[in-house]
Design a protein around this motif. Structure first.
Motif, PDB file in Angstrom:
ATOM      1  N   ALA A  94      10.313 -33.452  54.893  1.00 41.36           N
ATOM      2  CA  ALA A  94       9.414 -33.581  53.738  1.00 41.36           C
ATOM      3  C   ALA A  94       8.610 -32.294  53.535  1.00 41.36           C
ATOM      4  O   ALA A  94       8.419 -31.845  52.400  1.00 41.36           O
ATOM      5  N   MET A  95       8.143 -31.686  54.631  1.00 37.37           N
ATOM      6  CA  MET A  95       7.378 -30.446  54.531  1.00 37.37           C
ATOM      7  C   MET A  95       8.222 -29.332  53.908  1.00 37.37           C
ATOM      8  O   MET A  95       7.766 -28.625  53.020  1.00 37.37           O
ATOM      9  N   GLU A  98       8.698 -30.033  50.235  1.00 37.17           N
ATOM     10  CA  GLU A  98       7.495 -29.670  49.467  1.00 37.17           C
ATOM     11  C   GLU A  98       7.408 -28.161  49.270  1.00 37.17           C
ATOM     12  O   GLU A  98       7.037 -27.687  48.190  1.00 37.17           O
ATOM     13  N   SER A 101       9.879 -27.298  46.604  1.00 38.56           N
ATOM     14  CA  SER A 101       9.406 -27.770  45.297  1.00 38.56           C
ATOM     15  C   SER A 101       8.308 -26.865  44.755  1.00 38.56           C
ATOM     16  O   SER A 101       8.258 -26.587  43.562  1.00 38.56           O
ATOM     17  N   ALA A 102       7.430 -26.425  45.635  1.00 39.82           N
ATOM     18  CA  ALA A 102       6.306 -25.595  45.205  1.00 39.82           C
ATOM     19  C   ALA A 102       6.719 -24.162  44.898  1.00 39.82           C
ATOM     20  O   ALA A 102       6.174 -23.540  43.988  1.00 39.82           O
TER      21      ALA A 102
END
Length: 132
Positions: A94-95, A98, A101-102
Motif C-alpha cells: 500500500a505504501m 501511494e 499514485s502521488a
C-alpha cells in the motif's frame, strides 16, 4: 504498537528497491534478511526474521556505517516487534502504491534522480499475488 518509518531517497536512492527485495524474499519464504538505509555516515538497518507466518522486525540506528569496525559502536536499538507477514506485506504494498499514485514513475525519477525500481516492484507484486 504501530511502527512508522519515514524514509527519504535523497541520501540513499536505491533504498526502495532493496526494501522491495527484502519484502519479496520474506514472502518467498526467506527466514532472514535486512535492509540498510544510509544517511552518510550514519544509517539505519532493519533486520527481518521470519518465523512461520510472522516477521520479527528489529530497527537499529548506527552512527557510522562507513567503517565496519565501528558498526556496533554506539549502535542504538530503535524498535523491535512481531508482525504478521501478510499484514507487513500488505502495508508495504500500500505504501509503494501511494508513492506511485502521488508521484508516478516519471516524477519519482525527477524527484530522486533514480528510476523507480520497476523490476523490483514487478517481482514483489508477483510474490505478493501468491499469498492469496
Amino acid at each position: 504498537m504501530e511502527l512508522r518509518a519515514d524514509v527519504s531517497c535523497v541520501m540513499d536512492p536505491a533504498a526502495l528497491g532493496r526494501f522491495m527485495g527484502s519484502v519479496r524474499d520474506l514472502l518467498l519464504g526467506c527466514s532472514a534478511t535486512f535492509v540498510t538505509l544510509c544517511d552518510e555516515p550514519n544509517g539505519t538497518r532493519l533486520f527481518f526474521n521470519r518465523i512461520g507466518e510472522e516477521v520479527f522486525v528489529q530497527v537499529v540506528a548506527y552512527p557510522d556505517l562507513f567503517h565496519p569496525e565501528n558498526w556496533w559502536v554506539d549502535a542504538r536499538p530503535v524498535w523491535a516487534g512481531r508482525v504478521a507477514i501478510r499484514e507487513f506485506a500488505t502495508d508495504f504494498m500500500a505504501m509503494v502504491g501511494e508513492l506511485l499514485s502521488a508521484h508516478g514513475a516519471d516524477r519519482y525519477q525527477k524527484q530522486w534522480g533514480l528510476a523507480f525500481p520497476a523490476e523490483d516492484w514487478a517481482t514483489l507484486q508477483l510474490a505478493y499475488s501468491q499469498l492469496n
